[in-house]
Design a protein around this motif. Structure first.
Motif, mmCIF file in Angstrom:
data_model
loop_
_atom_site.group_PDB
_atom_site.id
_atom_site.type_symbol
_atom_site.label_atom_id
_atom_site.label_comp_id
_atom_site.label_asym_id
_atom_site.label_seq_id
_atom_site.Cartn_x
_atom_site.Cartn_y
_atom_site.Cartn_z
ATOM 1 N N LYS A 79 -52.786 22.901 59.762
ATOM 2 C CA LYS A 79 -52.171 24.081 59.162
ATOM 3 C C LYS A 79 -52.485 24.143 57.675
ATOM 4 C CE LYS A 79 -47.767 22.464 57.330
ATOM 5 N NZ LYS A 79 -46.395 22.897 57.067
ATOM 6 N N LEU A 80 -52.140 25.289 57.073
ATOM 7 C CA LEU A 80 -52.105 25.452 55.623
ATOM 8 C C LEU A 80 -50.671 25.217 55.175
ATOM 9 C CD1 LEU A 80 -53.253 26.539 52.847
ATOM 10 C CD2 LEU A 80 -52.576 28.798 53.626
ATOM 11 N N ASP A 81 -50.470 24.509 54.101
ATOM 12 C CA ASP A 81 -49.119 24.200 53.629
ATOM 13 C C ASP A 81 -48.526 25.413 52.907
ATOM 14 O OD1 ASP A 81 -46.813 22.784 53.104
ATOM 15 O OD2 ASP A 81 -47.605 21.889 51.254
ATOM 16 N N ASN A 82 -48.198 26.432 53.689
ATOM 17 C CA ASN A 82 -47.620 27.659 53.153
ATOM 18 C C ASN A 82 -46.722 28.255 54.236
ATOM 19 O OD1 ASN A 82 -47.112 30.395 52.402
ATOM 20 N ND2 ASN A 82 -48.957 30.428 51.149
ATOM 21 N N GLN A 122 -45.209 31.038 54.518
ATOM 22 C CA GLN A 122 -45.449 32.445 54.824
ATOM 23 C C GLN A 122 -46.757 32.649 55.582
ATOM 24 O OE1 GLN A 122 -45.402 34.993 51.387
ATOM 25 N NE2 GLN A 122 -45.465 36.877 52.586
ATOM 26 N N TYR A 123 -47.753 31.846 55.237
ATOM 27 C CA TYR A 123 -49.057 31.943 55.895
ATOM 28 C C TYR A 123 -49.475 30.543 56.363
ATOM 29 C CZ TYR A 123 -49.168 36.427 53.448
ATOM 30 O OH TYR A 123 -48.876 37.679 52.988
ATOM 31 N N PRO A 124 -48.885 30.036 57.439
ATOM 32 C CA PRO A 124 -49.188 28.650 57.853
ATOM 33 C C PRO A 124 -50.539 28.479 58.530
ATOM 34 C CG PRO A 124 -47.641 29.685 59.367
ATOM 35 C CD PRO A 124 -47.826 30.657 58.246
ATOM 36 N N TYR A 125 -51.105 29.559 59.117
ATOM 37 C CA TYR A 125 -52.423 29.511 59.763
ATOM 38 C C TYR A 125 -52.527 28.342 60.757
ATOM 39 C CZ TYR A 125 -53.757 32.566 55.821
ATOM 40 O OH TYR A 125 -53.836 33.579 54.903
ATOM 41 N N PHE A 158 -52.971 19.786 68.751
ATOM 42 C CA PHE A 158 -52.042 20.578 67.943
ATOM 43 C C PHE A 158 -51.676 21.840 68.729
ATOM 44 C CE2 PHE A 158 -54.661 17.991 65.272
ATOM 45 C CZ PHE A 158 -53.853 17.573 64.227
ATOM 46 N N ASN A 159 -50.372 22.167 68.772
ATOM 47 C CA ASN A 159 -49.915 23.262 69.644
ATOM 48 C C ASN A 159 -49.986 24.646 69.015
ATOM 49 O OD1 ASN A 159 -47.795 23.271 67.834
ATOM 50 N ND2 ASN A 159 -46.272 22.491 69.275
ATOM 51 N N GLY A 160 -50.415 24.757 67.753
ATOM 52 C CA GLY A 160 -50.532 26.060 67.104
ATOM 53 C C GLY A 160 -49.203 26.667 66.724
ATOM 54 N N LYS A 161 -48.120 25.858 66.752
ATOM 55 C CA LYS A 161 -46.790 26.372 66.429
ATOM 56 C C LYS A 161 -46.087 25.550 65.350
ATOM 57 C CE LYS A 161 -46.039 28.112 71.122
ATOM 58 N NZ LYS A 161 -45.199 27.997 72.345
ATOM 59 N N ASN A 162 -46.067 24.235 65.515
ATOM 60 C CA ASN A 162 -45.318 23.405 64.554
ATOM 61 C C ASN A 162 -45.861 21.990 64.427
ATOM 62 O OD1 ASN A 162 -44.519 22.242 66.962
ATOM 63 N ND2 ASN A 162 -42.460 23.118 66.917
ATOM 64 N N GLN A 163 -47.017 21.697 65.003
ATOM 65 C CA GLN A 163 -47.549 20.342 64.937
ATOM 66 C C GLN A 163 -48.611 20.231 63.846
ATOM 67 O OE1 GLN A 163 -48.735 19.740 69.111
ATOM 68 N NE2 GLN A 163 -47.058 18.274 69.312
ATOM 69 N N TYR A 164 -48.526 19.154 63.066
ATOM 70 C CA TYR A 164 -49.509 18.945 62.007
ATOM 71 C C TYR A 164 -49.487 17.483 61.563
ATOM 72 C CZ TYR A 164 -45.536 19.118 58.723
ATOM 73 O OH TYR A 164 -44.366 18.872 58.055
ATOM 74 N N CYS A 211 -65.980 17.251 61.355
ATOM 75 C CA CYS A 211 -65.028 16.892 62.408
ATOM 76 C C CYS A 211 -65.562 17.336 63.768
ATOM 77 C CB CYS A 211 -63.664 17.521 62.152
ATOM 78 S SG CYS A 211 -63.638 19.320 62.303
ATOM 79 N N ASN A 212 -64.982 16.775 64.791
ATOM 80 C CA ASN A 212 -65.147 17.280 66.146
ATOM 81 C C ASN A 212 -63.917 18.108 66.463
ATOM 82 O OD1 ASN A 212 -67.543 15.959 66.493
ATOM 83 N ND2 ASN A 212 -66.683 14.248 67.660
ATOM 84 N N VAL A 213 -64.101 19.284 67.049
ATOM 85 C CA VAL A 213 -62.966 20.178 67.263
ATOM 86 C C VAL A 213 -63.154 20.959 68.561
ATOM 87 C CG1 VAL A 213 -64.005 22.027 65.884
ATOM 88 C CG2 VAL A 213 -61.547 21.994 66.220
ATOM 89 N N LYS A 214 -62.036 21.131 69.260
ATOM 90 C CA LYS A 214 -62.000 21.995 70.446
ATOM 91 C C LYS A 214 -60.879 23.008 70.244
ATOM 92 C CE LYS A 214 -60.201 20.607 74.379
ATOM 93 N NZ LYS A 214 -59.975 19.966 75.693
ATOM 94 N N VAL A 215 -61.186 24.274 70.303
ATOM 95 C CA VAL A 215 -60.215 25.342 70.076
ATOM 96 C C VAL A 215 -59.578 25.744 71.410
ATOM 97 C CG1 VAL A 215 -59.876 27.707 69.255
ATOM 98 C CG2 VAL A 215 -61.474 26.183 68.061
ATOM 99 N N ASN A 216 -58.224 25.783 71.427
ATOM 100 C CA ASN A 216 -57.502 26.216 72.633
ATOM 101 C C ASN A 216 -56.925 27.616 72.509
ATOM 102 O OD1 ASN A 216 -58.011 23.815 73.966
ATOM 103 N ND2 ASN A 216 -56.136 22.852 73.243
ATOM 104 N N GLY A 217 -56.727 28.079 71.278
ATOM 105 C CA GLY A 217 -56.136 29.403 71.077
ATOM 106 C C GLY A 217 -56.266 29.828 69.632
ATOM 107 N N PHE A 218 -55.781 31.030 69.327
ATOM 108 C CA PHE A 218 -55.973 31.613 68.004
ATOM 109 C C PHE A 218 -54.633 32.033 67.410
ATOM 110 C CE2 PHE A 218 -59.716 32.414 70.610
ATOM 111 C CZ PHE A 218 -60.704 31.818 69.835
ATOM 112 N N TYR A 219 -54.460 31.758 66.118
ATOM 113 C CA TYR A 219 -53.228 32.078 65.410
ATOM 114 C C TYR A 219 -53.026 33.592 65.358
ATOM 115 C CZ TYR A 219 -49.867 32.369 61.557
ATOM 116 O OH TYR A 219 -48.770 32.646 60.771
#
Length: 555
Positions: free
Chosen positions: A212-215, A217-220, A67-73, A93-101
């Protein structure tokens, strides 16, 4: 001794561990083996997915989603199995973080079902709020003190203590449980947080989202890689979570380093270079041919001449591995050269010669400008000398200007009008003085149609056949000067530019029918372009009447 041995056997934790089943209560499971299907048979499959398939923690291709942290979900429709879980739940889940919102209230949502502040929602994510207490106060997130969180109600996001801080580029197994009494959060099988539950149940009718969060204004937005998502309708025990971790075999080895070259060019020859998408970088070394070296993460350099150059980046990762990448750049200026061709008495065509990509700005010297046309025609309304200029500006801010001069001779009307199939209808023009010409080849009345108020002193007018194409031919004059003769009206418009003089000038345009076509009278549709404003006028002319409109310049 035999009895003692049997008791030891049954009390051995390895024996009890082997009896655990991590499929009981599993309502959704996403191993992401090339797709986003639910493997439990509950049909909780993705209905939207624009995330990118990538390798999992073991290097298996197309076995995780990035997920690119911009528009992918990924979105999964709400279902009875996903919403009716009373007071217990497990999300893993298994997760690898590449960046922060970095948006407003800089949370990061990996998995989310339900609104942010609503009873019955559940989610898994990470944030800096447990450490800084300012996720919605500070504009910039604290990237060094991010912690994982889970919730089955908006108040139940954690005890408030900072747990193990999230590092980018490392795989984690993260598990959140709620048994209706306590919430617990595990990272790589280790219990890192436990707090009292206040949930009334994890029941909501919203869709399930990954990334993401389905919002709006605050997509996170989540920036990272996700794999092996499991959702249970019960709270797994600590032994079951150990089994889950052993299945996942997550090992936090130092990952390979990764970096890209990012650059921009300004003022034509100054380049700004910086490290982009860097992961696990220890040191860097830059080189631009034999001209410049740097060990900084970003730098600027000004070239002294045009040419092709190579930017080389050598970076060393935290694991000691050295990589080298390069990028070719071209420093050059656009060329704003053009040719001029006289196509009729007062009409010229202009054509650019340069091949570089650039924004173009024409100035025809009579107050008329045109943007981004490589080939263009222009009609001059008055005689005189004009300076035509072309400015080319490329994406790097480089520009070039070329100027050429042209002279427009006095506009002389043809002495005779060729008859267009209507012999006797048109008399010859016998005036040689175009400035004093009152172009009425025969005595006809001018029928006034409309006065039009315009905002600009230069407007474009176009003539079309209004209705069936029947061979209508017209002459048009403006302020006693002929604009065009023998204009055959068709479905393809013919355009002219006219200059509007301020009051008390009359600015009168007259359309004279050279014939009546096959369907009398001679009719035309005149479209007027006044900047962004458009007017449409229907004009007709016959053997006895001319159509006339006038223009007034708004003060």
């Amino acid at each position: 001794m035999r009895i003692f041995f049997v008791l030891l056997f049954f009390s051995n934790p390895l024996f009890s561990f082997s009896q655990i089943s991590t499929t009981k209560g599993l309502i959704a499971y996403y191993p992401f083996n090339g797709n986003a299907k639910d493997e439990t048979g509950n049909n909780n499959n993705a209905v939207f997915n624009n995330a990118t398939l990538t390798s999992d923690k073991n290097g298996n291709a197309k076995s995780a989603y990035s997920f690119n942290g911009k528009n992918q979900y990924i979105r999964i429709n709400n279902s009875s199995s996903l919403k009716n879980m009373t007071t217990q739940i497990t999300i893993s889940c298994n997760v690898k973080v590449n960046g922060f919102y970095k948006g407003k209230c800089h949370w990061n949502r990996i998995i989310n079902k339900g609104s942010d502040y609503a009873s019955g929602n559940y989610w898994l994510g990470f944030c800096d709020d447990a450490f800084s207490k300012s996720a919605c106060v500070e504009n910039i997130p604290d990237e060094t003190h991010q912690t994982f969180h889970g919730s089955s109600f908006f108040e139940d996001w954690g005890s408030g203590k900072a747990n193990a801080f999230v590092k980018t580029g490392i795989w984690y197994t993260v598990t959140y449980t709620c048994d209706g009494i306590y919430n617990k959060l595990y990272v790589d099988c280790q219990l890192i947080d436990s707090w009292k539950a206040t949930t009334n149940g994890v029941i909501n009718n919203e869709d399930l989202f990954f990334g993401k969060l389905d919002n709006p204004q605050y997509p996170y937005w989540f920036n990272g890689v996700l794999d092996d998502v499991r959702i249970y309708n019960r709270a797994l025990s600590s032994n079951e979570i150990l089994e889950l971790c052993e299945k996942n075999e997550t090992k936090n080895t130092i990952p390979d380093a990764f970096a890209e070259i990012s650059y921009s060019i300004e003022k034509c020859n100054k380049i700004n270079v910086e490290l982009a998408n860097a992961v696990q970088i220890k040191s860097v070394k830059w080189q631009i041919d034999n001209l410049y070296n740097s060990t900084k993460e970003k730098f600027s350099y000004t070239f002294k001449k045009e040419g092709s150059y190579t930017i080389k980046l050598t970076y060393t990762g935290n694991n000691g591995i050295i990589n080298t990448i390069s990028k070719e750049i071209i420093i050059t200026k656009p060329t704003a050269d053009f040719t001029i061709k006289n196509t009729s008495e007062n009409k010229y065509s202009f054509k650019t010669i340069s091949k570089e990509k650039a924004n173009l700005l024409w100035n025809f010297g009579d107050g008329t400008v045109e943007k981004n046309s490589k080939n263009i025609s222009h009609t001059y309304l008055n005689s005189g000398s004009y300076t035509v200029s072309l400015i080319a500006i490329d994406k790097n801010g480089c520009s070039d200007t070329t100027i050429q001069n042209i002279t427009i001779a006095p506009l002389i009307a043809n002495k005779n009008i060729e008859l267009n199939g209507d012999n006797g209808n048109i008399q010859a023009i016998k005036s040689n003085d175009v400035k004093a010409l009152d172009f009425l080849p025969e005595k006809r009345m001018n029928t006034f149609i409309q006065q039009i108020e315009v905002l600009n002193d230069s407007i474009e007018i176009s003539f079309y056949d209004n209705g069936t194409i029947d061979g209508d031919s017209i002459t048009v004059q403006f302020n006693n000067k002929i604009i065009t003769q023998h204009l055959l009206l068709t479905a393809t418009g013919k355009s002219f530019y006219i200059k509007i003089d301020p009051a008390p000038a009359t600015n009168e345009l007259i359309m004279f029918a050279e014939n009546l076509g096959s369907i009398p009278p001679n009719t035309a549709l005149m479209i007027i372009y006044d900047g962004k404003k458009r007017h449409e006028i229907n004009i007709k002319s016959s053997k006895t009447n001319n159509g006339m409109v006038s223009f007034v310049l708004k003060k």
